[in-house]
Every structure is written in structure tokens, then in C-alpha cells.
Write a protein that holds these residues in place. Structure first.
Motif, PDB file in Angstrom:
ATOM      1  N   GLU A   1       0.805  -1.025  -0.078  1.00 38.20           N
ATOM      2  CA  GLU A   1      -0.067  -0.312   0.062  1.00 38.20           C
ATOM      3  C   GLU A   1       0.860   1.333   0.167  1.00 38.20           C
ATOM      4  O   GLU A   1       1.706   1.393   0.795  1.00 38.20           O
ATOM      5  CB  GLU A   1      -0.875   0.174   1.160  1.00 38.20           C
ATOM      6  N   ARG A   2       0.679   1.992  -0.764  1.00 35.60           N
ATOM      7  CA  ARG A   2       1.435   3.398  -1.068  1.00 35.60           C
ATOM      8  C   ARG A   2       0.736   4.525  -0.270  1.00 35.60           C
ATOM      9  O   ARG A   2      -0.421   4.458   0.043  1.00 35.60           O
ATOM     10  CB  ARG A   2       1.480   3.933  -2.377  1.00 35.60           C
ATOM     11  N   GLY A   3       1.411   5.616   0.189  1.00 32.11           N
ATOM     12  CA  GLY A   3       0.768   6.459   0.957  1.00 32.11           C
ATOM     13  C   GLY A   3       1.580   6.758   2.233  1.00 32.11           C
ATOM     14  O   GLY A   3       2.212   7.583   2.447  1.00 32.11           O
ATOM     15  N   ASN A   4       1.677   5.999   3.150  1.00 33.08           N
ATOM     16  CA  ASN A   4       2.205   6.503   4.486  1.00 33.08           C
ATOM     17  C   ASN A   4       3.425   5.624   4.361  1.00 33.08           C
ATOM     18  O   ASN A   4       4.294   6.316   5.350  1.00 33.08           O
ATOM     19  CB  ASN A   4       1.318   5.424   5.609  1.00 33.08           C
ATOM     20  N   VAL A   5       3.794   4.564   3.616  1.00 29.13           N
ATOM     21  CA  VAL A   5       5.142   3.982   3.546  1.00 29.13           C
ATOM     22  C   VAL A   5       5.507   3.257   2.254  1.00 29.13           C
ATOM     23  O   VAL A   5       4.488   3.047   1.493  1.00 29.13           O
ATOM     24  CB  VAL A   5       5.215   2.926   4.749  1.00 29.13           C
ATOM     25  N   ALA A   6       6.645   3.466   1.894  1.00 27.77           N
ATOM     26  CA  ALA A   6       6.804   2.910   0.307  1.00 27.77           C
ATOM     27  C   ALA A   6       6.754   1.250   0.684  1.00 27.77           C
ATOM     28  O   ALA A   6       7.092   0.758   1.661  1.00 27.77           O
ATOM     29  CB  ALA A   6       8.393   3.063   0.112  1.00 27.77           C
ATOM     30  N   PRO A   7       6.316   0.736  -0.498  1.00 29.81           N
ATOM     31  CA  PRO A   7       5.946  -0.670  -0.335  1.00 29.81           C
ATOM     32  C   PRO A   7       7.237  -1.684  -0.449  1.00 29.81           C
ATOM     33  O   PRO A   7       8.461  -0.993  -0.994  1.00 29.81           O
ATOM     34  CB  PRO A   7       5.347  -0.751  -1.606  1.00 29.81           C
ATOM     35  N   CYS A   8       7.297  -2.451   0.130  1.00 31.91           N
ATOM     36  CA  CYS A   8       8.360  -3.438   0.195  1.00 31.91           C
ATOM     37  C   CYS A   8       8.572  -4.347  -1.370  1.00 31.91           C
ATOM     38  O   CYS A   8       7.649  -4.836  -1.561  1.00 31.91           O
ATOM     39  CB  CYS A   8       8.267  -4.678   1.273  1.00 31.91           C
ATOM     40  N   GLU A   9       9.841  -4.119  -1.828  1.00 31.91           N
ATOM     41  CA  GLU A   9      10.014  -4.851  -2.932  1.00 31.91           C
ATOM     42  C   GLU A   9      10.686  -6.374  -2.832  1.00 31.91           C
ATOM     43  O   GLU A   9      10.854  -7.217  -3.993  1.00 31.91           O
ATOM     44  CB  GLU A   9      11.145  -4.015  -3.795  1.00 31.91           C
ATOM     45  N   GLU A  10      11.011  -6.791  -1.672  1.00 27.98           N
ATOM     46  CA  GLU A  10      11.623  -7.820  -1.438  1.00 27.98           C
ATOM     47  C   GLU A  10      10.613  -8.968  -0.884  1.00 27.98           C
ATOM     48  O   GLU A  10      11.042 -10.274  -0.644  1.00 27.98           O
ATOM     49  CB  GLU A  10      12.826  -7.871  -0.590  1.00 27.98           C
ATOM     50  N   VAL A  11       9.628  -8.591  -0.413  1.00 28.05           N
ATOM     51  CA  VAL A  11       8.514  -9.288   0.298  1.00 28.05           C
ATOM     52  C   VAL A  11       8.068 -10.609  -0.697  1.00 28.05           C
ATOM     53  O   VAL A  11       7.761 -10.248  -1.758  1.00 28.05           O
ATOM     54  CB  VAL A  11       7.378  -8.624   0.999  1.00 28.05           C
ATOM     55  N   PRO A  12       8.189 -11.717  -0.206  1.00 26.98           N
ATOM     56  CA  PRO A  12       7.869 -13.106  -0.997  1.00 26.98           C
ATOM     57  C   PRO A  12       6.196 -12.793  -1.284  1.00 26.98           C
ATOM     58  O   PRO A  12       5.300 -12.227  -0.748  1.00 26.98           O
ATOM     59  CB  PRO A  12       7.786 -14.175  -0.067  1.00 26.98           C
ATOM     60  N   GLU A  13       5.969 -13.170  -2.575  1.00 30.41           N
ATOM     61  CA  GLU A  13       4.453 -13.075  -2.723  1.00 30.41           C
ATOM     62  C   GLU A  13       3.382 -13.668  -1.908  1.00 30.41           C
ATOM     63  O   GLU A  13       2.135 -13.112  -1.871  1.00 30.41           O
ATOM     64  CB  GLU A  13       4.331 -13.633  -4.387  1.00 30.41           C
ATOM     65  N   ASP A  14       3.611 -14.777  -1.427  1.00 29.66           N
ATOM     66  CA  ASP A  14       2.683 -15.566  -0.369  1.00 29.66           C
ATOM     67  C   ASP A  14       2.364 -14.829   0.632  1.00 29.66           C
ATOM     68  O   ASP A  14       1.423 -14.443   1.105  1.00 29.66           O
ATOM     69  CB  ASP A  14       3.285 -16.913  -0.253  1.00 29.66           C
ATOM     70  N   VAL A  15       3.537 -14.279   1.303  1.00 37.88           N
ATOM     71  CA  VAL A  15       3.348 -13.026   2.400  1.00 37.88           C
ATOM     72  C   VAL A  15       2.780 -11.926   2.106  1.00 37.88           C
ATOM     73  O   VAL A  15       1.935 -11.448   2.656  1.00 37.88           O
ATOM     74  CB  VAL A  15       4.963 -12.676   2.856  1.00 37.88           C
ATOM     75  N   LYS A  16       3.003 -11.168   0.939  1.00 38.49           N
ATOM     76  CA  LYS A  16       2.363 -10.350   0.484  1.00 38.49           C
ATOM     77  C   LYS A  16       0.841 -10.517   0.290  1.00 38.49           C
ATOM     78  O   LYS A  16      -0.018  -9.590   0.997  1.00 38.49           O
ATOM     79  CB  LYS A  16       2.801  -9.836  -0.717  1.00 38.49           C
ATOM     80  N   VAL A  17       0.374 -11.597  -0.265  1.00 39.22           N
ATOM     81  CA  VAL A  17      -1.094 -11.926  -0.301  1.00 39.22           C
ATOM     82  C   VAL A  17      -1.610 -12.201   1.023  1.00 39.22           C
ATOM     83  O   VAL A  17      -2.695 -11.622   1.215  1.00 39.22           O
ATOM     84  CB  VAL A  17      -1.251 -13.156  -1.375  1.00 39.22           C
ATOM     85  N   GLN A  18      -1.042 -12.796   1.933  1.00 41.45           N
ATOM     86  CA  GLN A  18      -1.471 -13.025   3.445  1.00 41.45           C
ATOM     87  C   GLN A  18      -1.748 -11.656   4.026  1.00 41.45           C
ATOM     88  O   GLN A  18      -3.022 -11.691   4.625  1.00 41.45           O
ATOM     89  CB  GLN A  18      -0.520 -14.034   4.217  1.00 41.45           C
TER      90      GLN A  18
END
Length: 760
Positions: A69-86
Motif C-alpha cells: 500500500e502506498r501513501g504512509n510508507v513505501a512498499p516492500c520490493e523484497e517481500v515474498p508473494e505469498d506473504v504479501k497476499v497473506q
């Protein structure tokens, strides 16, 4: 809905703490598993993936960072996709809870409906076009509801939240939140669907069964299953496209390693014949196409034309071995094809040839007698529940019937198991428990007991296994996916014949009847120059002190050089460099090469240590990268039954071919995953009708059912094909059929106690 409300109430308590700025314990918020507090402060957290330090906002901002999510903090570019979806799913439930608390929604049903309608994309519009206009107007009203009653941070959640239907397999979130009651309800929903649709229980063994469940869980509540037209249209086309991309990747390696074209012939119930073409290389096997050959199966000229078209499709320069079965028309077409191109070899399937050896051995009088008595034992045991349970108690849960890749291999493997269980079976049929049962008084029970205590029967079993064990070892070699089999088949057959001679103490009168069968099938059906050359070029065999070359091996090597390398200068270079390999000169003699002779696949060994001799290296890699068996071709007979339907048009025929293409290559991908340790095979249940392969059906068919010891076990008829089998399934039969000998903790206690003394 009560469980859903309890879920949101429990979730609300956790999230309320988060909203008040009180960081919850790590066990209650999934975000803490992905961040580290800096200097013990909960307002200064470092991301575990990109190591960014987030100041202020606590765990909520870290979750926004992980969710993208953009706005309050920059998004993580290294987070695994399954963690991101969770984390995205977690934040989505948080929005629902706030709406429920602030606007006083009366039930979580409305919340789930809001979430579904506000977040669904175009795919849902396509699935249910009638609700498009209604959704458009209600969406505006709900948009006002969010604007008026929620905080700015909630608005950002709503604005930037990603759709849940993302096809990413993630660790199932229900392990943390779902109650046992919810899991039981989900199990029942799956079961009712399968019962209603008449789907075989064996589909639960599919590699993609759990993947489907994980993807649905990731999509979230309210996910709509694809409709009929999507399954037969765009989704099928996408699957075919993905399978085609996998095939395209494997085709790139054919120019280097060469490939084997495998012809798998299948005959349906209405005598229709379908030929399936596969292409094998060390990276994997792909399904090429399926052809209705009912009208040409006996015409070698027509088959030659068909085989020629396949070779052109694969590329004549890529083909090294063309493998068919031993049917006369297929042999004639294969030899004619080899004579036409003179750049590759034809050979018959080694597994089919070994099965022919086992078949002829099984037709010998004394072996036929042994198999008949062994079948009498298994049929009696597997058609009486009380006897089956008694046997499993005595054998520690082991089963007698064994499944193999061919019919006769299954027979002799089962016989081998019976011999290994000789002592438990003998104790079982001489025990007081058996003597006191009504089965011991019945004619079938008396006959089986007499067989088990007959010393002559066991003597004949031992004699039979002296011949069949070595052949079963060779057959197992053909089904091994770790290494291509061409480099091993010649040596394996030679060792098998020597083992038979030694087993009979070199007494020619004893072993010659069996060895004559083996030699005849080997010479007339199986032997190929490619097998002999593979034996010579296999370093694990060639450098073995016991290896000695002979005229057959030398001629086979020369035939391969002349056939697979049409360039005359290259042929001269190969024959001149072969002595360097023979004497282990240069890189062939490196210490690491010496150690790799046994541990590495032969083609891999040549690719590493023969760089100084490129022509010889290319020949060896191409020879040793081939298979000599079609056992890796999965069969799916139901698909071909549809294809052979009389009423079909051109479009339907194309769609059904797409179905077969997708079906086969999905199975082949599963086998590829299994070879990498990512998938496991599920053992079949020999008393379950759906699990009984045609190869072992005759070993469990109903022989003669008798009355049980004070109990009615007539429902066991449904597990075997029998004219006396009941046409209805009782609840007991169904539960036992599904859960017998199961390790599933969710099986009912009365089912698990089938081996005990509990009444059923």
C-alpha cells in the motif's frame, strides 16, 4: 453464520488493540512474524525482507509496507508473494471488522457481501451479467457509507486494497483462524460435491487437489467457482497455452541431448485404437498429440506415414530413438521408418518385452499352478473382512497385493510378497483364532489353509522367484526417472541372465527352459545397437573391473557412430578419440571424474569431462540421454472414450484434443515435481474398487464369499467386481471404503477400530 460472527468478534478484539496504538503480542498479529523491533521499541520496526526501518505507525505501518500500500510508507520490493497476499487478506478482514463495528451491521453475512461486491473485478461481471447494473448503483451508496463513517486510513485501505482472487498458493491462513467446526463443514461441502457429481474418490490424490483448495482460500469469502463455459473455453485454452510453453522450453534441449519419440497404443472398450505420441528427454517427457488409429492399426504403410509426420514435427535431427510396442504392424513401420531416415534407431519398449518374458514364464505348467494357488489365497483374504483384518494384524498392516507397471509384473510382485509373509500367513492359518472361526470350516477356507501349510507350494514359489526376481529388477530400472535407461538396459539384462543361472546352481537342465524364453525375446524383440553402445559409453559400467567388451557391444558402438553422426570427418574423429576414453586419458582420468563415474548420470559425466573431444562428447551425450521404455507415459482412458463418441463435430474434436493435451502434460509436470521431491505418491488401497488397477484386479476378484463370525460383512462385496456385489452402498461400506487403514486423524473412531473387536 454463527462461526463467521465469532471469527470477526475474535478478530475485532485483536485489531482494536492495534487501533489504540498498543502493539499486540507477536502471536496475535501476523505482521510481527515479518518485522523486528529496533532497540525494543514497538514504533521502530525493521522489515525482515528489505531491512527498511519504519518509524512510527507500529505494526500497522509495517503491514501496509508488506502489502504494497502506498501513501504512509513505501512498499516492500523484497517481500515474498505469498506473504504479501497473506497480509493483504489480513488487512481486508480488518476493513470488514471496522465497518461492522462503526455502522452496526447486524450480521457478518452483509459484511462479506459488501467485501465481495466492492472488490470483485470484471471476471465476476462476466460470470453473472444480470447483476451488473445492480452492483453499479449499490456500489455508489456503499462508497458514501465509507466516506462518511470511516477514518482517512480506512479510506486508504479501501482504495489500495488488492483483489483477493490472486492465483498464488500460500500457507493456508485458516490454520490460524478457522475452528474445527468450520473445517468439518468445508470437508462436508467437498464430500457432497463429489458424491453429487459422481467424481471418483481417487481424484483427491491429484497433485492439484490441494493447490485448488489453497487458491480458493487465498481468494477469500464469496469466491465464485468458474462456470461451465469458462471451464471448456478460456480456462482450457489458458491451460493448454501454459502446457505448450512448458513443452517449448523442453524442446530447446532436444538439439543438444536428442530425444526419444514414444508411441503409446491404447485400445478402448469399443475396439477403437488411439495412439499417443510422447517425446522424452532428460529434462522431462511431454505429450505431443493423440491420433485415432482405429482404421490403420494393422496397416504398416499407414502407420509409417503417421510416424513419419511425427518425426517431421519433432525434427529428424533431434530424434535418436523411436520406441513402439511389439505389435507386428508397429515393428514393421518402425523398421521402415529407421530405414528411410538412417539417422536414428527404432526399438521396441523394453518394459513391454520384459512383460512378454514374464507372460511366457507364467504360462509354464508349474508356474501357472503356483500363480493359481497364490490368487486363491489373495481372493479369499480380500473378499472377507474378518480374514483381511486378521491378516493385517499378523503382518503388521502390510498388504499382499502389489501394483506394478505391467500386469504380469504385478502378479509376480504379489507372489514375492506372499513368500515374504510366509511365516505370518502360516501362523495365521494355524492359530487358535482361525481354528475357532466359521471360516476354518468352510470349503474355501479349508483349501486356502491347506495351500498355506503345503511345503511343495512354497518350494514352487521359491523356484519361480529365482527367475522372476531378476527380471522384475530390470523392469524397475525402466521406470526409474533419475537417469535415462538406455545406458543400463544391456548390462542389466546380462546380469539378470547370470543371476538365473547362479540361482539354479549352474544346473542347465533347471534353468535352460527359462533362459530360452529370455534369450528369444531379447534377441527377437528387444536388443538394439543403441543399447549396446549405451553400455559401452556408460562410465559406471565400462570402468567396472568385471566389465568385458564383446563383439555385440563393439558392433553396436560402430552402428551408432555411423547412424547418429552422418559427417564422415566427425566419424573418424570419434573412432580415433575413443581410445582416450578407454584408457582414461586427460580429463577422463581426473580424480573428480573417477569419483563421478558412479554418482553422476552418464550423460552429465560426459558433458563435464569430454570437452577436449567434442564429437565424441556429442555422440555419448545423445546416446546416454535416451529412454528405451514407454512406462513414463500416463494413461487416461476416460478421455479417449469421449473422443471416440460417434456424435462429434470438428470443433468438439479439437476441444477434446486440447483436454488430452492439458491432462497429460499436467500429469507429466506432476511427475517432474515428484522427482524433485515436491510431490508424493499416495499408496493405493487393494480392497478399494477405484484403486484396483487392471493389473491386479484378478488377484482381488470375488472368489466365494462366506458367512462371517457372527457379523454381517456382506457390504464388502462393493470393493471388488462381482456379480453378487450389492448395488447399494450402506453408510458402513462407504466409511470403511474411504478411511480403511487411513492415517487421517479426522476418520471416525468406529472406522479406525475396524481391526479391533468393536462391532460395526
Amino acid at each position: 453464520m454463527v462461526e463467521t460472527r465469532e471469527f470477526f468478534d475474535a478478530f475485532s478484539a485483536t485489531q482494536y488493540k492495534d487501533d489504540q496504538g498498543l502493539a499486540p503480542p507477536r502471536a496475535t498479529d501476523p505482521g510481527w512474524a515479518h518485522g523486528i523491533m529496533v532497540n525494543g521499541g514497538r514504533q521502530k520496526i525493521k522489515c525482515k525482507y528489505c531491512h527498511k526501518v519504519i518509524l512510527g505507525g507500529g505494526i500497522s505501518r509495517l503491514k501496509q509496507h508488506l502489502a504494497g500500500e502506498r501513501g504512509n510508507v513505501a512498499p516492500c520490493e523484497e517481500v515474498p508473494e505469498d506473504v504479501k497476499v497473506q497480509i493483504q487478506q489480513h488487512l481486508g478482514f480488518k476493513v470488514l471488522e471496522k465497518l461492522q463495528r462503526q455502522k452496526g451491521l447486524k450480521s457478518s453475512k452483509n459484511s462479506v457481501s459488501y467485501f465481495q461486491n466492492s472488490e470483485e473485478g470484471d471476471d465476476e461481471v462476466q460470470r453473472n451479467p444480470k447483476t451488473t447494473s445492480a452492483r453499479g448503483t449499490s456500489g455508489k451508496r456503499r462508497g458514501k457509507l465509507v466516506d462518511e463513517g470511516t477514518s482517512s486510513r480506512t479510506k486508504k485501505h479501501k482504495k489500495h486494497f488488492f483483489p483477493m482472487a490472486i492465483p498464488v498458493v500460500q500457507p493456508p491462513i485458516h490454520k490460524s483462524f478457522a475452528s474445527q467446526e468450520c473445517i468439518d463443514q468445508a470437508d462436508m461441502a467437498v464430500a457432497k460435491f463429489m458424491y453429487d457429481a459422481g467424481i471418483p474418490f481417487s481424484v483427491s490424490n491429484s497433485y492439484y487437489f490441494q493447490k485448488m483448495a489453497d487458491a480458493i482460500a487465498a481468494a477469500g469469502p464469496g469466491y465464485k467457482m468458474p462456470l461451465y463455459h469458462s471451464l471448456r473455453g478460456k480456462l482450457l485454452n489458458r491451460t493448454v497455452q501454459e502446457a505448450g510453453e512448458l513443452c517449448h522450453e523442453m524442446k530447446k534441449s532436444w538439439e543438444v541431448t536428442g530425444c526419444s519419440v514414444m508411441v503409446d497404443r491404447w485400445t478402448g472398450r469399443n475396439d477403437c485404437t488411439v495412439i499417443n505420441f510422447f517425446v522424452y528427454c532428460p529434462k522431462g517427457t511431454v505429450f505431443l498429440k493423440s491420433v485415432d488409429a482405429t482404421d490403420i492399426m494393422k496397416s504398416s504403410e499407414a502407420l509409417l506415414s503417421l510416424f513419419d509426420s511425427v518425426v517431421q514435427e519433432v525434427g529428424p535431427k533431434n530424434v535418436v530413438n523411436f520406441v513402439t510396442d511389439t505389435a507386428p504392424s508397429y515393428k514393421a513401420a518402425g523398421k521402415a521408418l529407421m530405414g528411410k531416415y538412417r539417422t536414428f534407431f527404432w526399438s521396441s519398449c523394453s518394459a513391454h518385452c520384459i512383460d512378454l518374458m514374464l507372460k511366457e514364464i507364467g504360462e509354464m505348467d508349474e508356474v501357472k499352478e503356483v500363480l493359481a494357488k497364490a490368487k486363491q489365497i489373495t481372493q479369499f483374504i480380500y473378499n472377507n473382512a474378518w480374514v483381511l483384518n486378521l491378516m493385517r494384524k499378523r503382518t503388521g498392516g502390510r498388504d499382499i497385493v502389489q501394483l506394478a507397471i505391467t500386469r504380469f509384473a504385478s502378479s509376480f510382485l504379489t507372489l514375492q510378497t506372499i513368500v515374504s509373509l510366509k511365516c505370518p500367513l502360516h501362523q495365521m492359518f494355524t492359530s487358535a483364532t482361525w481354528m475357532q472361526s466359521t471360516f476354518s470350516k468352510q470349503r474355501a477356507g479349508v483349501e486356502v489353509a491347506e495351500i498355506v501349510v503345503d511345503l511343495h507350494f512354497w518350494s514352487l514359489c521359491d523356484r519361480t522367484l529365482k527367475v522372476t526376481k531378476p527380471l522384475l529388477t530390470v523392469l524397475h530400472l525402466n521406470d526409474c526417472e533419475d537417469r535415462p535407461s538406455v545406458g543400463y538396459i544391456y548390462d542389466a539384462m546380462e546380469k539378470a541372465k547370470k543371476s538365473v543361472i547362479v540361482a539354479f546352481n549352474n544346473k542347465e537342465s533347471d534353468y535352460s527352459p527359462y533362459l530360452n524364453v529370455i534369450d528369444r525375446v531379447w534377441q527377437e524383440e528387444l536388443h538394439s545397437p543403441l543399447h549396446a553402445a549405451g553400455c559401452y559409453l556408460n562410465p559406471s559400467i565400462f570402468y567396472n573391473p568385471t566389465f568385458s567388451t564383446n563383439k555385440v557391444i563393439q558392433k553396436g558402438l560402430l552402428d551408432c557412430i555411423e547412424t547418429l553422426e552422418p559427417n564422415l570427418n566427425a566419424q573418424v574423429m570419434i573412432t580415433s578419440h575413443i581410445n582416450f576414453y578407454k584408457d582414461a586419458v586427460g580429463d577422463f582420468g581426473r580424480p573428480v571424474a573417477l569419483r563421478g563415474r558412479e554418482s553422476l548420470a552418464p550423460a552429465t559425466w560426459w558433458s563435464l569431462y569430454a570437452a577436449d573431444y567434442p564429437d565424441l562428447q556429442r555422440l555419448a551425450v545423445r546416446v546416454l540421454s535416451q529412454t528405451c521404455s514407454t512406462t513414463q507415459c500416463e494413461r487416461s482412458r476416460s478421455m479417449f472414450e469421449y473422443i471416440q463418441a460417434k456424435k462429434r463435430n470438428r470443433l468438439e474434436h479439437k476441444r477434446l484434443n486440447n483436454l488430452i493435451f492439458a491432462h497429460y502434460n499436467l500429469h507429466l509436470r506432476e511427475r517432474l515435481e515428484a522427482s524433485k521431491g515436491r510431490s508424493t505418491r499416495v499408496a493405493f488401497d487393494p480392497i478399494c474398487l477405484e484403486a484396483v488397477d487392471a493389473n491386479v484386479g484378478e488377484w482381488v476378484e470375488d472368489l466365494e464369499l462366506g458367512s462371517t463370525e457372527g457379523e454381517d460383512f456382506s457390504w464388502m462385496d462393493v470393493t471388488v467386481p462381482s456379480e453378487r456385489a450389492s448395488t447399494s452402498l450402506s453408510s458402513k461400506a462407504l466409511s470403511i471404503d474411504i478411511c480403511n487403514d487411513s492415517t487421517d486423524d479426522r476418520c471416525s473412531d468406529d472406522t479406525k477400530d475396524i481391526d479391533g473387536n468393536n462391532d460395526l
